[in-house]
Design a protein around this motif. Structure first.
Motif, PDB file in Angstrom:
ATOM      1  N   GLY A  41      98.880  38.254 -96.355  1.00  0.00           N
ATOM      2  CA  GLY A  41      97.673  38.394 -96.113  1.00  0.00           C
ATOM      3  C   GLY A  41      97.231  37.690 -97.047  1.00  0.00           C
ATOM      4  O   GLY A  41      95.779  36.875 -97.284  1.00  0.00           O
ATOM      5  N   ARG A  66      96.968  40.259 -87.092  1.00  0.00           N
ATOM      6  CA  ARG A  66      96.436  40.359 -88.719  1.00  0.00           C
ATOM      7  C   ARG A  66      94.923  39.902 -88.256  1.00  0.00           C
ATOM      8  O   ARG A  66      94.145  40.397 -89.394  1.00  0.00           O
ATOM      9  N   ARG A  67      94.499  39.046 -87.571  1.00  0.00           N
ATOM     10  CA  ARG A  67      93.378  38.961 -87.544  1.00  0.00           C
ATOM     11  C   ARG A  67      92.428  38.095 -86.390  1.00  0.00           C
ATOM     12  O   ARG A  67      93.202  38.512 -84.718  1.00  0.00           O
ATOM     13  N   THR A 170     104.306  46.052 -95.180  1.00  0.00           N
ATOM     14  CA  THR A 170     103.992  45.708 -94.032  1.00  0.00           C
ATOM     15  C   THR A 170     104.915  45.006 -92.939  1.00  0.00           C
ATOM     16  O   THR A 170     105.595  44.811 -92.094  1.00  0.00           O
ATOM     17  N   ALA A 194     101.170  50.377 -87.788  1.00  0.00           N
ATOM     18  CA  ALA A 194     100.739  48.975 -88.170  1.00  0.00           C
ATOM     19  C   ALA A 194     102.223  48.157 -88.488  1.00  0.00           C
ATOM     20  O   ALA A 194     102.086  46.691 -87.672  1.00  0.00           O
ATOM     21  N   LEU A 198     103.926  44.735 -85.433  1.00  0.00           N
ATOM     22  CA  LEU A 198     104.467  43.583 -85.634  1.00  0.00           C
ATOM     23  C   LEU A 198     106.218  43.572 -85.339  1.00  0.00           C
ATOM     24  O   LEU A 198     106.798  42.779 -85.340  1.00  0.00           O
TER      25      LEU A 198
END
Length: 330
Positions: A41, A66-67, A170, A194, A198
């Motif tokens: 991030g 994530r986006r 994460t 989460a 991934l």
């Protein structure tokens, strides 16, 4: 006119004499070429994303998780990419200025250690090196990686009387912990939603054992079972309640675990050194192997490590500060 200028703004900005701007790891990158070294991030763009970025295909897939928007993967003949050894998909890049021929290596976050299912960073020659110094203090020297991994696996294998709560970032650390838990023979490994999202992306791209059960706060893990949770949940009430109900041991993992303060600040029962970055000695090796004419240092102990490079290795070095141009343009 200077051939190359380097500064830290909304990321790392490299400008050639002809005006070509390369922006690496910007929150709102606006360069002629935009680079994303990895999907953590603090390096990842904010929405809306630029139309394309130089990045690995795996980083693009992780960024999509994530986006809301994801740039296309760009290729540029002036940019070479190399596995950075930090987290899955992470890359270092080397820009060759077509006008001057100068080569600029930006490592992003990197690691020279052969770790788990990650491709190690193998330094390449460059005239200018831009690197991080998260552990750029001589206090931070880690044991050999096989010994660190063995200690973690032995602890998991030997803890059969209660659950084990493992805290990790994460993306990156959490996958390492899932992998090590399986290697240690844990009867079951749980993760948060989460982390599981991934895991699925990474498991399709690398040779790793990341299969997990979904962690449900209504279901308590049993003795010897491992729960991998995001590090930022460590101080939340549900973790305290889980440990109180089940007698679970709370475990923290970081390069900062070299110091006892990491354990007490995190309220961990046990800590282990496990890092995705170079330690101090590896940073020295990195500089020596790249053999640059100048070094710029970002993040962490940047001033201390830059001074060490200049004093001990005899290479001009500067710690980058936000919005400060390099003191002596290359």
């Amino acid at each position: 006119m200077a051939a190359i200028t380097v500064r830290e703004t909304d990321g790392i900005e490299i400008t050639t004499a002809s005006g070509l701007r390369v922006v690496a790891d910007g929150r709102r990158p606006d360069g002629d070429i935009n680079v994303l070294s990895h999907a953590h991030g603090d390096h990842l763009y904010t929405d809306p994303a630029p139309s394309e970025m130089v990045m690995s295909p795996l980083t693009a897939r992780l960024a999509a998780v994530r986006r809301e928007t994801t740039p296309a993967v760009a290729a540029d003949p002036r940019i070479e990419s190399f596995a950075a050894g930090h987290i899955p998909g992470s890359t270092a890049v080397r820009l060759t200025d077509p006008d001057s021929g100068l080569r600029v290596l930006y490592t992003g976050d990197c690691s020279l250690r052969d770790r788990l299912f990650l491709d190690v960073f193998e330094p390449v020659d460059a005239d200018i090196l831009i690197t991080e110094a998260t552990y750029g203090d001589p206090r931070f020297v880690f044991d050999p990686q096989p010994a660190l991994e063995a200690a973690i696996c032995d602890f998991i294998a030997d803890t059969t009387d209660r659950p084990i709560i493992c805290m990790g970032y994460t993306l990156g650390r959490a996958q390492e912990l899932c992998h090590l838990a399986h290697r240690a023979g844990a009867p079951r490994v749980y993760t948060s939603p989460a982390i599981a999202r991934l895991n699925r992306v990474i498991d399709d791209a690398v040779d790793a054992e990341l299969t997990t059960a979904a962690y449900d706060r209504e279901v308590d893990p049993g003795p010897g079972e491992v729960v991998v949770l995001p590090a930022q949940t460590n101080r939340l009430a549900f973790v305290d309640q889980l440990c109180a109900r089940t007698g679970a041991v709370r475990v923290g993992f970081s390069g900062w675990a070299v110091e006892d303060g990491f354990r007490y600040r995190g309220g961990y029962d046990v800590t282990f050194v496990l890092s995705d970055h170079c330690d101090f000695r590896e940073l020295e090796v990195l500089v020596q192997q790249v053999d640059p004419d100048r070094v710029y240092v970002t993040h962490g102990a940047r001033s201390r490590f830059a001074a060490h490079v200049q004093r001990t290795l005899g290479i001009p070095a500067q710690a980058l500060a936000r919005d400060q141009f390099t003191l002596e343009d290359f």
